[in-house]
Design an enzyme around this catalytic site. Structure first.
Site, mmCIF file in Angstrom:
data_model
loop_
_atom_site.group_PDB
_atom_site.id
_atom_site.type_symbol
_atom_site.label_atom_id
_atom_site.label_comp_id
_atom_site.label_asym_id
_atom_site.label_seq_id
_atom_site.Cartn_x
_atom_site.Cartn_y
_atom_site.Cartn_z
ATOM 1 N N THR A 13 -2.147 -9.964 5.691
ATOM 2 C CA THR A 13 -1.629 -10.076 4.321
ATOM 3 C C THR A 13 -0.116 -9.837 4.310
ATOM 4 O O THR A 13 0.632 -10.556 3.636
ATOM 5 C CB THR A 13 -2.337 -9.053 3.411
ATOM 6 O OG1 THR A 13 -3.747 -9.207 3.580
ATOM 7 C CG2 THR A 13 -1.985 -9.263 1.962
ATOM 8 N N LYS A 76 -9.434 -7.481 -12.458
ATOM 9 C CA LYS A 76 -9.643 -6.031 -12.383
ATOM 10 C C LYS A 76 -8.930 -5.402 -13.577
ATOM 11 O O LYS A 76 -7.696 -5.470 -13.665
ATOM 12 C CB LYS A 76 -9.043 -5.526 -11.052
ATOM 13 C CG LYS A 76 -8.840 -4.034 -10.976
ATOM 14 C CD LYS A 76 -8.186 -3.637 -9.662
ATOM 15 C CE LYS A 76 -7.760 -2.178 -9.682
ATOM 16 N NZ LYS A 76 -7.040 -1.769 -8.473
ATOM 17 N N GLY A 363 -2.019 -0.584 -1.121
ATOM 18 C CA GLY A 363 -1.527 -1.209 0.114
ATOM 19 C C GLY A 363 -0.736 -2.482 -0.143
ATOM 20 O O GLY A 363 0.376 -2.659 0.379
#
Ligand code: FAD
Ligand SMILES: N[C@H](Cc1c[nH]c2cc(Cl)ccc12)C(=O)O
Length: 521
Positions: A13, A76, A363
């Site tokens: 990522t 979310k 993260g």
């Protein structure tokens, strides 16, 4: 001046977000090569985000429909904390600003005369939407208002740190990390990033001690002006080759391990909960991230208290029969940060730079923040080494600030039924937290009394954790005893009414995303 040559090592990522962003920011002004190994796997997790990630996609010029279906993404609205206070209890940390009434946060009025024992249901509309599993958009794509105007001109082009405090976007995303990396690979390569598959066997320094080139068996030597270390927990360039020390946070955050499962689910039957769930366990907590078609789940724990085999057993029991055929991914987590994320001509981004347990899904936020800072301080003509210092300060502040916020979760949790939870009451705290906590007990967190540097989290996030976890006694502001609560009561009523109205009007996530997918009716 010739173009800057950038070599990115690592294609997780971090590597692909960095390549895509730098190419978009500088176009042909930077010549980017990304090399990733086919022998070393990516970490294979990292599926929940901050709402700020939308600035990243916006910067790349991507709309939700361009990337969400390709990444099995969902919305979310909050993190749902289960059993941190007592079994059966839950509360939300939502993407919704705390309202203010007559100069005091609504949570303060709630402490004075809370209408129910659910501060989150009383103070935020989102809590009701999460409980009823609603989508934040109508079927025609309209966003629920919540004081946020999606295309507001005055916010266009702002980075996430510039945007903080101006408005709160009402949702973040869940997505499959591997699919996002694949999507961004195509995005970056289509725009001119050179992509190599090969293993970096050696990092060769020049006489001054800077990186001269990385050596690969497949492609020989790769030279660059700037090297970006996206090699994950290994920190191959920054820690191993340049020997920049890693500062561990394990004295204050002891969770150092995780076991993860990717579990297929019948979403039509089970629905798609619009939040990440963090369920407290005997020696840590389990995350549940609903994606389109499967859930991502994992047990984050401390090896001082639990063996990996036991953790896997607990996780499988928690998930049930759907996990029976699924292979577990055991991960040893390096918690802390590299002392200087930018050292010499090497910038660490992603897990090589630092990581804290994923309790608040930070993260990818760290990656996004580091990329924005790198662009800001990028070594163009006239660059001064002070810029590297400013970059390193910004990274340090973000990571140390988040460390403090996470410590607060354990300190504030009422649970104390196992040794792991008992020890949370006596563990060392980061400098400054004990003093701040003393203040928060008589004056809820505000911009004047939280960690004093940008770290992504607004004061209301601290309020949510303090009020939700239930282990610390809090007092309302003394002044409120003298104030008239009519306006506050009206606000509590508005929140109830607005919640009911939206529950009535909004679709479920399952309905919304099933229609959004290519080829759907
Ligand atoms: C248990 C857990 C849960 C997490 N959950 C979340 C979450 O919900 N939300 C969130 O925001 N973040 C989360 N994260 C963090 C997130 O996973 C990472 O920030 C993100 O995946 C970035 O990882 P990375 O790219 O830095 O490293 P990695 O994914 O490990 O990628 C490393 C890359 O380096 C390459 N590489 C390594 N060595 C070499 C070599 N010698 N030569 C060439 N290439 C090499 C590998 O092939 C790979 O491509 C979580 C992390 C963990 C551990
Ligand atoms: N930068 C903010 C951080 C933030 C605000 N509210 C929340 C809620 C949760 Cl669950 C995580 C982070 C934040 C943002 O992402 O909007």
């Amino acid at each position: 001046m010739r173009n800057r040559k950038v070599v990115i090592v690592g294609g997780g990522t971090a590597g692909w977000m960095t390549a895509s962003y730098l190419r978009t920011a500088f176009g042909a002004g930077v010549d980017i090569t990304l090399i990733e190994s086919d022998k070393v796997n990516t970490v294979g997790v990292g599926e929940a985000t901050f709402s700020d990630i939308r600035h990243f996609f916006q910067f790349l010029g991507l709309e939700e429909q361009d990337w969400m279906p390709a990444c099995n993404a969902t919305y979310k609205l909050a993190v749902r904390f289960e059993n941190w206070r007592r079994p059966g209890h839950h509360f939300y940390h939502p993407f919704e600003q705390m309202r203010s009434v007559n100069g005091f946060p609504l949570a303060d009025w709630w402490l004075r005369n809370g209408p129910t024992d659910r501060f989150d249901r009383d103070c935020f509309v989102m809590a009701a939407l999460c409980d009823e599993e609603r989508n934040p958009r109508h079927l025609d794509g309209r966003l629920i208002g919540q004081g946020f105007s999606e295309n507001a001109e005055e916010f266009a082009g702002l980075t996430m740190s510039e945007h903080q405090g101006k408005t709160q976007f009402p949702y973040a995303y869940h997505f499959e990390a591997a699919l996002l990396a694949k999507f961004l690979t195509k995005f970056a390569v289509d725009r001119g990033v050179r992509h190599l598959v090969g293993n970096v066997e050696d990092v060769v320094l020049n006489q001054q001690g800077d990186i001269d080139h990385v050596l690969t068996a497949e492609h020989g030597a790769l030279h660059g002006d700037l090297f970006i270390d996206c090699t994950g927990f290994r920190g191959l360039l920054i820690n191993k080759a340049l020997e920049e020390p890693f500062i561990s946070y394990s004295d204050v955050l002891p969770n150092d391990s995780a076991v993860a499962l990717q579990v297929p689910q019948d979403m039509e039957k089970r629905g798609i909960r619009p939040c990440t769930t963090a369920t407290a366990q005997d020696a840590g907590w389990i995350w549940t991230i609903p994606l389109y078609g499967r859930i991502g789940t994992g047990y984050v724990y401390a090896r001082d208290y639990l063996e990996p085999e036991q953790a896997e057993r607990v996780l499988r029991e928690f998930v049930g029969p759907a996990a029976a055929e699924v292979e577990a991914n055991h991960i040893r987590m390096r918690i802390g940060r590299t002392r200087n994320a930018w050292t010499r001509n090497c910038v660490a981004i992603g897990l090589s730079s630092g990581f804290v347990e994923p309790l608040e899904s930070t993260g990818i936020f760290f990656i996004h923040h580091a990329i924005e800072q790198l662009v800001k301080y990028f070594p163009g003509p006239g660059w001064e080494p002070t810029m590297r210092t400013m970059f390193n300060d910004a990274i340090r502040h973000v990571m140390d600030g988040v460390r403090e916020f996470l410590c607060l979760h354990y300190l504030a949790a009422a649970r104390d039924d196992t040794q792991y939870w008992k020890d949370t009451n006596t563990r060392r705290l980061p400098d400054g937290l004990a003093e701040r906590l003393e203040r928060w007990q008589v004056q809820l967190p505000d911009s004047e009394n939280v960690f004093p540097y940008y770290h992504g989290l607004p004061p209301y996030s601290y309020m949510c954790i303090l009020l939700g976890m239930g282990g610390i006694a809090l007092k309302p502001s003394a002044a409120l005893a003298l104030a008239d609560d009519t306006a506050a009561l009206k606000e509590f009523q508005y929140i109830r009414d607005r919640g009911s109205e939206l529950i009535e009007a909004l679709p479920t996530q399952y309905d919304y995303f099933t229609r959004m997918r290519p080829g759907a009716r």
